[in-house]
Structures are given as structure tokens and as C-alpha cells.
Enzyme design. Structure first.
Site, short mmCIF file in Angstrom:
data_model
loop_
_atom_site.label_atom_id
_atom_site.label_comp_id
_atom_site.label_asym_id
_atom_site.label_seq_id
_atom_site.Cartn_x
_atom_site.Cartn_y
_atom_site.Cartn_z
N LYS A 18 0.81 -1.21 0.00
CA LYS A 18 0.00 0.00 0.00
C LYS A 18 0.86 1.28 0.00
O LYS A 18 0.60 2.20 -0.78
CB LYS A 18 -0.87 -0.05 1.26
CG LYS A 18 -1.98 0.90 1.33
CD LYS A 18 -3.04 0.39 2.33
CE LYS A 18 -2.45 -0.19 3.62
NZ LYS A 18 -2.05 0.82 4.59
N ARG A 94 -8.81 3.84 9.56
CA ARG A 94 -8.40 2.52 10.04
C ARG A 94 -9.55 1.82 10.77
O ARG A 94 -9.48 0.62 11.01
CB ARG A 94 -7.18 2.67 10.96
CG ARG A 94 -6.60 1.37 11.45
CD ARG A 94 -5.17 1.53 11.86
NE ARG A 94 -4.30 1.58 10.68
CZ ARG A 94 -3.02 1.96 10.71
NH1 ARG A 94 -2.47 2.32 11.85
NH2 ARG A 94 -2.31 1.99 9.61
N ARG A 131 10.99 -12.11 5.20
CA ARG A 131 11.80 -10.89 5.13
C ARG A 131 12.92 -10.93 6.16
O ARG A 131 12.74 -11.37 7.29
CB ARG A 131 10.89 -9.69 5.38
CG ARG A 131 11.56 -8.35 5.23
CD ARG A 131 10.55 -7.26 4.94
NE ARG A 131 9.67 -7.00 6.08
CZ ARG A 131 8.56 -6.28 6.00
NH1 ARG A 131 8.17 -5.79 4.85
NH2 ARG A 131 7.82 -6.07 7.06
N ARG A 163 13.17 -9.56 11.96
CA ARG A 163 12.66 -8.70 13.04
C ARG A 163 11.55 -9.43 13.80
O ARG A 163 10.82 -10.22 13.22
CB ARG A 163 12.10 -7.40 12.46
CG ARG A 163 13.16 -6.46 11.94
CD ARG A 163 12.57 -5.11 11.65
NE ARG A 163 11.41 -5.24 10.76
CZ ARG A 163 11.00 -4.26 9.95
NH1 ARG A 163 11.63 -3.13 9.91
NH2 ARG A 163 9.95 -4.44 9.18
N ARG A 174 -1.25 -9.44 13.26
CA ARG A 174 -1.52 -8.15 12.60
C ARG A 174 -2.62 -8.29 11.55
O ARG A 174 -3.47 -7.42 11.41
CB ARG A 174 -0.24 -7.63 11.94
CG ARG A 174 0.43 -6.52 12.73
CD ARG A 174 1.92 -6.53 12.56
NE ARG A 174 2.40 -6.12 11.27
CZ ARG A 174 3.61 -6.43 10.78
NH1 ARG A 174 4.43 -7.18 11.49
NH2 ARG A 174 3.99 -6.00 9.60
#
Ligand SMILES: [Zn+2]
Length: 224
Positions: A18, A94, A131, A163, A174
Site C-alpha cells: 500500500k 483505520r 523478510r 525482526r 496483525r
């Protein structure tokens, strides 16, 4: 832009690309890219009363309440912001409350279109959980495209790690939060006839072309 810029909202799961697409569209249409983070930071930097409230929440790591998020966005537009020049909202609204309040904030400058960048959950998990990031310079890699030498950064020689936010469990969490908050927003914009779903899988440039096609089909330059 004299009141003729496109007014967009971009929706999409975390990891759907996004932010990248918002930046590309901002350059293409010559309108401001407004991410909530940027608007927050600007308010804090200006030291406005609302900015000070935002700072409290950012400093403590708490979620900024709807009422304050709306006020920050409203003040941004009211201060000669891009309401008439056009804008791309990324990360806002949101929640359903924010989406409903945004209609008031827009004050007779309706959104042209709300684009939902659709990427399957499996793809997001692969993208984010694979990632790896350099702890030193922040360069990003993927388990399918690792650094040349043994998880040592190609750019700076730093250690390349996963991470905490990027573990599969963290990403799943999430995504769940996102679904819960966003399904009502999607329904809201469907009812307003503003929602368009765009396939978000593929090269960034391909996704951008799809988005531009949908926007150009709905946006009349010169309207106020
Ligand atoms: Zn590095």
C-alpha cells in the site's frame, strides 16, 4: 492543481504494498500522499495542542484514539491542506468510526474512489515472514533473495536478521486485527458505491497500472 486533484483512499493488508503504491500514485497524479504516520509527525513537529496529545500516545506506544486521529487529519486539511488539491490517504481511515467521520471532514469534497489492494493471506505471510533486515543499515532481503555471503549485508557488512514483528505469529496477529477493523470499512464504502478491489499480486508496476486504470475510469479531472 486548482481543485482538480484526485481524492483517494488506499486500503490493503499489512504487506500488500500500500505505501509503495501510494507513493507511486502520488507522483503520477501530482497529489499529496498522506500516511497517518506523516500527518502525526507533522502535528508533533508543529507543536499544536493536538500534536502534543499525539506525542503522548506515540511516546507511550499506545494506539492513538479515533477522536484524535480524526482531529489531526481535519486540522491538516483545514490548515490549507490538500482537500481541494487532491490527496491519497494511506493508513487512514483505520476504523469504521474514522471512515464515517472522514465524510464530515471532507466537507463537500467527496472521495473519488477507495481502492482495496487485495493480496491473499498466504502471499503476505510469505512476503513478510520471509523478510530479513540488516540490523545496521536497514537494507531488506528475503529468504528467496538472501545477501551474497552468509546473512551478511551486501551494503554494509552488518548482520541480517528477522525482526520480531516479522515472525509468522506476529504477522498472523496483525492480519487478524486488520481484518477485524477493515471489513466494516469495506462494507461502508461498498454501500457508498466507492469501493474497487484491485488484484495486488505481481510486479509493483503491474499493480500500479491496474490502480491507474480504475482511478482514471472514475475520476473526472476538473471537478471540484
Ligand atoms: Zn546493512
Amino acid at each position: 492543481m486548482n481543485g482538480s486533484g484526485v481524492r483517494l483512499v488506499l486500503l490493503g493488508k499489512p504487506g500488500a504494498g500500500k505505501g509503495t503504491q501510494a507513493a507511486l500514485l502520488s507522483a503520477h497524479y501530482g497529489v499529496e500522499h498522506l500516511s497517518t504516520g506523516d500527518v502525526f509527525r507533522a502535528a508533533v513537529a508543529q507543536g499544536t495542542p493536538t500534536g502534543l496529545e499525539v506525542k503522548h500516545f506515540l511516546d507511550t506506544g499506545e494506539l492513538v484514539p479515533d477522536e484524535i486521529v480524526i482531529r489531526v487529519v481535519d486540522e491538516h486539511f483545514a490548515a490549507g491542506g490538500p482537500l481541494e488539491d487532491g490527496f491519497i490517504l494511506d493508513g487512514f481511515p483505520r476504523t469504521l468510526v474514522q471512515a464515517e467521520e472522514l465524510e464530515q471532514v471532507l466537507d463537500g469534497h467527496p472521495l473519488d474512489v477507495v481502492l482495496d489492494i487485495e493480496v491473499p493471506t498466504e502471499t503476505i505471510l510469505h512476503r513478510i515472514a520471509g523478510r530479513r533486515v540488516c540490523v545496521n543499515c536497514g537494507a531488506t532481503y528475503h529468504i528467496t533473495h538472501p545477501p551474497t555471503v552468509d546473512w551478511t549485508c551486501d551494503v554494509c557488512g552488518g548482520e541480517v536478521v528477522q525482526r520480531d514483528d516479522d515472525t509468522e505469529a506476529a504477522v498472523s496477529n496483525r492480519l487478524e486485527v486488520y481484518e477485524r477493523q477493515t471489513v466494516p470499512i469495506i462494507d461502508f464504502y461498498k454501500k457508498l458505491g466507492k469501493l474497487v478491489t484491485v488484484e495486488g499480486v505481481g510486479e509493483g508496476s503491474e499493480v500500479q497500472e491496474r490502480l491507474i486504470k480504475e482511478i482514471d475510469g472514475r475520476f473526472q479531472p476538473g471537478r471540484r
